[in-house]
Write a protein that holds these residues in place. Sequence first.
Motif, mmCIF file in Angstrom:
data_model
loop_
_atom_site.group_PDB
_atom_site.id
_atom_site.type_symbol
_atom_site.label_atom_id
_atom_site.label_comp_id
_atom_site.label_asym_id
_atom_site.label_seq_id
_atom_site.Cartn_x
_atom_site.Cartn_y
_atom_site.Cartn_z
ATOM 1 N N THR A 71 0.939 -1.052 -0.056
ATOM 2 C CA THR A 71 -0.057 0.042 0.047
ATOM 3 C C THR A 71 0.952 1.371 -0.014
ATOM 4 O O THR A 71 1.847 1.243 0.261
ATOM 5 N N ALA A 72 0.257 2.314 -0.292
ATOM 6 C CA ALA A 72 0.808 3.835 -0.360
ATOM 7 C C ALA A 72 1.199 4.237 0.884
ATOM 8 O O ALA A 72 0.364 3.781 1.886
ATOM 9 N N THR A 73 2.367 4.904 1.216
ATOM 10 C CA THR A 73 2.576 5.597 2.552
ATOM 11 C C THR A 73 1.696 6.967 2.504
ATOM 12 O O THR A 73 1.792 7.797 1.514
ATOM 13 N N VAL A 74 0.731 7.119 3.462
ATOM 14 C CA VAL A 74 0.000 8.289 3.275
ATOM 15 C C VAL A 74 0.093 9.009 4.724
ATOM 16 O O VAL A 74 0.172 8.443 5.947
ATOM 17 N N LEU B 105 -1.865 15.393 3.555
ATOM 18 C CA LEU B 105 -0.728 16.310 3.197
ATOM 19 C C LEU B 105 0.195 15.660 2.004
ATOM 20 O O LEU B 105 0.927 16.377 1.280
ATOM 21 N N GLY B 106 0.060 14.469 1.760
ATOM 22 C CA GLY B 106 0.894 13.841 0.618
ATOM 23 C C GLY B 106 0.722 12.109 0.591
ATOM 24 O O GLY B 106 0.628 11.502 1.908
ATOM 25 N N ALA B 107 1.170 11.705 -0.373
ATOM 26 C CA ALA B 107 1.046 9.968 -0.310
ATOM 27 C C ALA B 107 2.372 9.529 -1.249
ATOM 28 O O ALA B 107 2.584 10.200 -2.268
ATOM 29 N N LYS B 108 2.991 8.329 -1.047
ATOM 30 C CA LYS B 108 3.884 7.895 -1.564
ATOM 31 C C LYS B 108 3.584 6.358 -2.293
ATOM 32 O O LYS B 108 3.004 5.607 -1.470
ATOM 33 N N ILE B 109 3.425 6.401 -3.742
ATOM 34 C CA ILE B 109 3.024 5.291 -4.356
ATOM 35 C C ILE B 109 3.496 3.966 -3.966
ATOM 36 O O ILE B 109 4.540 3.797 -3.390
ATOM 37 N N ALA B 110 2.539 2.961 -3.739
ATOM 38 C CA ALA B 110 2.958 1.443 -3.283
ATOM 39 C C ALA B 110 3.871 1.000 -4.217
ATOM 40 O O ALA B 110 4.259 1.377 -5.307
ATOM 41 N N TRP C 187 -1.576 3.155 -7.176
ATOM 42 C CA TRP C 187 -2.105 4.054 -5.943
ATOM 43 C C TRP C 187 -3.013 3.356 -5.075
ATOM 44 O O TRP C 187 -4.435 3.586 -5.240
ATOM 45 N N ARG C 188 -2.637 2.646 -4.141
ATOM 46 C CA ARG C 188 -3.469 1.924 -3.218
ATOM 47 C C ARG C 188 -3.285 2.394 -1.738
ATOM 48 O O ARG C 188 -2.229 2.071 -1.137
ATOM 49 N N PHE C 189 -4.291 3.015 -1.280
ATOM 50 C CA PHE C 189 -4.216 3.600 0.201
ATOM 51 C C PHE C 189 -4.266 2.471 1.083
ATOM 52 O O PHE C 189 -5.035 1.375 0.836
ATOM 53 N N PRO C 190 -3.790 2.618 2.266
ATOM 54 C CA PRO C 190 -4.119 1.526 3.362
ATOM 55 C C PRO C 190 -5.775 1.584 3.437
ATOM 56 O O PRO C 190 -6.332 2.475 3.091
ATOM 57 N N GLU C 191 -6.059 0.350 4.166
ATOM 58 C CA GLU C 191 -7.515 0.278 4.129
ATOM 59 C C GLU C 191 -8.210 1.366 4.895
ATOM 60 O O GLU C 191 -7.782 1.940 5.863
ATOM 61 N N THR C 192 -9.330 1.822 4.356
ATOM 62 C CA THR C 192 -10.014 2.997 5.110
ATOM 63 C C THR C 192 -10.853 2.719 6.168
ATOM 64 O O THR C 192 -11.241 1.337 6.484
ATOM 65 N N LYS D 276 1.837 2.691 5.363
ATOM 66 C CA LYS D 276 0.821 2.974 6.562
ATOM 67 C C LYS D 276 0.312 4.399 6.265
ATOM 68 O O LYS D 276 0.758 5.119 5.571
ATOM 69 N N ARG D 277 -0.754 4.536 6.963
ATOM 70 C CA ARG D 277 -1.601 6.005 6.966
ATOM 71 C C ARG D 277 -1.128 6.474 8.366
ATOM 72 O O ARG D 277 -1.373 5.919 9.474
ATOM 73 N N LEU D 278 -0.428 7.689 8.336
ATOM 74 C CA LEU D 278 0.110 8.121 9.472
ATOM 75 C C LEU D 278 -0.582 9.666 9.533
ATOM 76 O O LEU D 278 -0.379 10.653 8.952
ATOM 77 N N LYS D 279 -1.157 9.774 10.658
ATOM 78 C CA LYS D 279 -1.885 11.187 11.017
ATOM 79 C C LYS D 279 -0.810 11.931 11.918
ATOM 80 O O LYS D 279 -0.202 11.598 12.989
ATOM 81 N N THR D 280 -0.231 13.017 11.254
ATOM 82 C CA THR D 280 1.082 13.822 11.838
ATOM 83 C C THR D 280 0.223 14.774 12.691
ATOM 84 O O THR D 280 -0.906 15.138 12.955
ATOM 85 N N THR D 281 1.141 15.764 13.339
ATOM 86 C CA THR D 281 0.873 16.754 13.988
ATOM 87 C C THR D 281 0.851 17.985 13.324
ATOM 88 O O THR D 281 0.762 19.225 13.873
ATOM 89 N N VAL D 282 1.210 18.041 11.883
ATOM 90 C CA VAL D 282 1.366 19.180 11.175
ATOM 91 C C VAL D 282 0.078 19.774 11.051
ATOM 92 O O VAL D 282 -1.161 19.420 10.537
ATOM 93 N N ASP D 283 0.188 21.247 11.105
ATOM 94 C CA ASP D 283 -1.059 22.289 10.702
ATOM 95 C C ASP D 283 -0.871 22.603 9.542
ATOM 96 O O ASP D 283 -0.117 23.220 8.827
ATOM 97 N N ILE D 284 -1.967 22.149 8.603
ATOM 98 C CA ILE D 284 -1.959 22.331 7.289
ATOM 99 C C ILE D 284 -2.157 23.575 6.572
ATOM 100 O O ILE D 284 -1.391 23.904 5.647
ATOM 101 N N THR D 285 -2.678 24.606 7.555
ATOM 102 C CA THR D 285 -2.887 25.807 7.048
ATOM 103 C C THR D 285 -1.425 26.506 7.190
ATOM 104 O O THR D 285 -1.105 27.059 6.329
ATOM 105 N N LEU D 286 -0.639 26.440 8.296
ATOM 106 C CA LEU D 286 0.490 26.923 8.680
ATOM 107 C C LEU D 286 1.480 26.286 7.636
ATOM 108 O O LEU D 286 2.556 27.100 7.412
#
Length: 782
Positions: free
Chosen positions: A37-40, A49-54, A59-64, A266-276
């Motif tokens: 799966t892609a890294t998301v 924020l971004g994804a790296k192809i599998a 383009w296969r994201f980790p399971e929803t 894997k899908r990783l929720k980061t601490t990044v503020d997307i607006t900033l």
Amino acid sequence: MKLINYIKRHKIKSAILAVLLVVYYFSLPKDLFKDPTATVITSNNNELLGAKIADDGQWRFPETDRVPEKFKTCLLLFEDEYFYKHPGFNPISIFKALKENISSGSVKRGGSTLTQQVIRLSRKGQSRTYLEKLKEIILATRLEFRHSKDDILKLYASHAPFGGNVVGIDAAAWRYFNREASNLSWAESATLAVLPNAPSLIYPGKNQQRLLDKRNRLLKKLLDNGTIDELTYELSVAETLPQKPYPLPQIAPHLLQKTAKHNKGKRLKTTVDITLQTQTNHIVKQHYNSLKQNEIYNISVLVLDVKTRKVLTYIGNSPTDNAHQKSVDIIDKPRSTGSILKPFLYAAMLDAGDLLPHTLVADVPTQFGSYQPENYDKSYDGAVHANEALSRSLNVPAVRMLQDFGLDRFYHYLKQLKLKDLRYNANHYGLSLALGGAESNLWDLCKSYAAMASTLNHFNDHSSAYFTNEFIEPVYNFESKVDFGKLVSEKSVFDAASIYLTFESMKQVNRPESDESWEFYDSSQDIAWKTGTSFGFRDAWAIGTTKDYVVGVWVGNADGEGRPGLVGVQTAAPILFDVFDILPKSDWFAKPYDEMIEVSICKKSGYRASTACDDIEPRFIQNSGQKTAPCPFHKLVHLDASEQFQVNSSCEDVSNLKTTSWFVLPPLQEYYFKTKNPFYKPLPPFRNDCVKTSAIHMEFIYPNQQNTIFLPKDFDGNTNDLILKVAHSKPELTLYWYIDDAFIGQTKDIHDMAVLPQQGEYTITVVDELGNEIKHKITVAN
């Protein structure tokens, strides 16, 4: 009991049944899908924020984790209206499909449920035979036992093909509509619902009319069953189909690259503020477009939340090209530090009680063996207050302070900061450690500034206590929690007062290299900040902190090429202040009174006031500063009635002596100090009829500590004279000059002597008329 009796009477049947049940139980693999799966990565509010192809190019994201309601409604209506009622297969649909296929003589209809389609997807498109259909039915019923209906829907939505190299609803929503699946319209959801039915024949950009017809038929069914109203239907059928895939967002590509090293696929929720992050990307792009005109191509920016130690913005490099290492993440790469470590030296000396913030430190020509530090502008102040030396980033005072403090002591403080690029011992770096002789990286430096700010915050917020684990690594994984350890009374590295006084010095409005155009970088809030420039103009730094945020900026070329103008205050500082301008404003740090004491300070020297000091003011200093020496520069002198001459009891009646406090610097410091301080008054000379009892001081101005002298040549190729200079505490005395015991002349008032020696080694001797003597050995070379 009846079951046991039945088993006894029908042992063979029971054994066969047991075997079949075991086979049935284990017939379904534990993991249905093993595709890469892609890294998301997503922001702190789950925006992409971004994804790296599998690895297999899909383009296969980790399971929803959830299926959007609109897509779910469209999918069930199009594929399997009885999904929540059947046990994994639908006998009626199978019968209808079988009847139609037999009558037509070919496979016209499948009759598969969504559960069966999940099984078919997991079995990688086995040939569609009746035997294979039977296997799918069996495995589908087993899947129904293992998972809930909603989980089965998630499996289908995550692994269904959507044409080209797009797999799964999440990837399809971004590739075809450039948004999250949960934000799709009815028309967009219907489009994606019909795509998996024949993804190789119908997908955006191919067979558009067939795709449009299938989508609109599904929308009509939604209208007919009352899911959508007439207006929604009309607006939906008017929507156009996507023509080609969108590129996926790349808002934090280097953080994605960093994530892929440890959380690949894997899908990783980061601490990044997307607006900033987005706003800072824009700032970096603007500055990059300007800097590249000077062939400066790389920029990195890191923003940390002081209180949580979370990464809010991560820009590993500027939007440059591959020829200039676009993919290199510079945030964690070692680079020469320039002056960026000076605040740590200042804080360490305060913490150890070796310095007070306004103490005068020497700024005169200095040489340690073959090492001769110089200030940026090649000039000297003679003596300068320590906090001003820091805010102006003066090199010579910093090296002299390091020499006095001790290289090993400072190195020990730096190791406590956990700067991982300090790989050698202290002697390897030498006294250049304070000026860029060592390497570090933006991550570690920002971490250290954040830890200092947090130490001060925690001290004031927790009844003057310290946390044991203050200097901890920042985090970019949203699920990670920072453990500051336990509250104790002892500091971990620097005490709160030393940090506060260091930050007070760092917020001064003196530019490190010059006073030019400072107003362009002024800010409406107080910021403790520091710049740095490495030798050869290869690295430019700017790091600043407020009570809430740390911003770090590095500018340069990834390949190490130096450029004129690649100076911290000119290239990195403007980016630093642009980023602070988009951050919420912060109050200044509270003063840590429990680690401070109010004492009388001599205003001119910055030392603790002695009895001779005439201009005193109360100031709060760090507790450890109580052990510093009293002011050494003020002395009581006796003057005559005119106050133009020094006198003593040998030439004046004691009742006529006027005792006055006088600020006196050593001769070499005085020589440079008075050129920049016109109100400085040297000691008056003794009256001629007095017996001179005060100590005489004499020092070489040039050569001061240099051992090897290179004589300059003019444009005609002629060798210029060597100008010897001496500073004397009583310049009115006559000085006698010798080279290797050979008398060469005498001077009075201005003690400069011009000589033109040949190559070789010489001893210079200067003797004043009272018999005081100084010597200096030099080597004259071409």
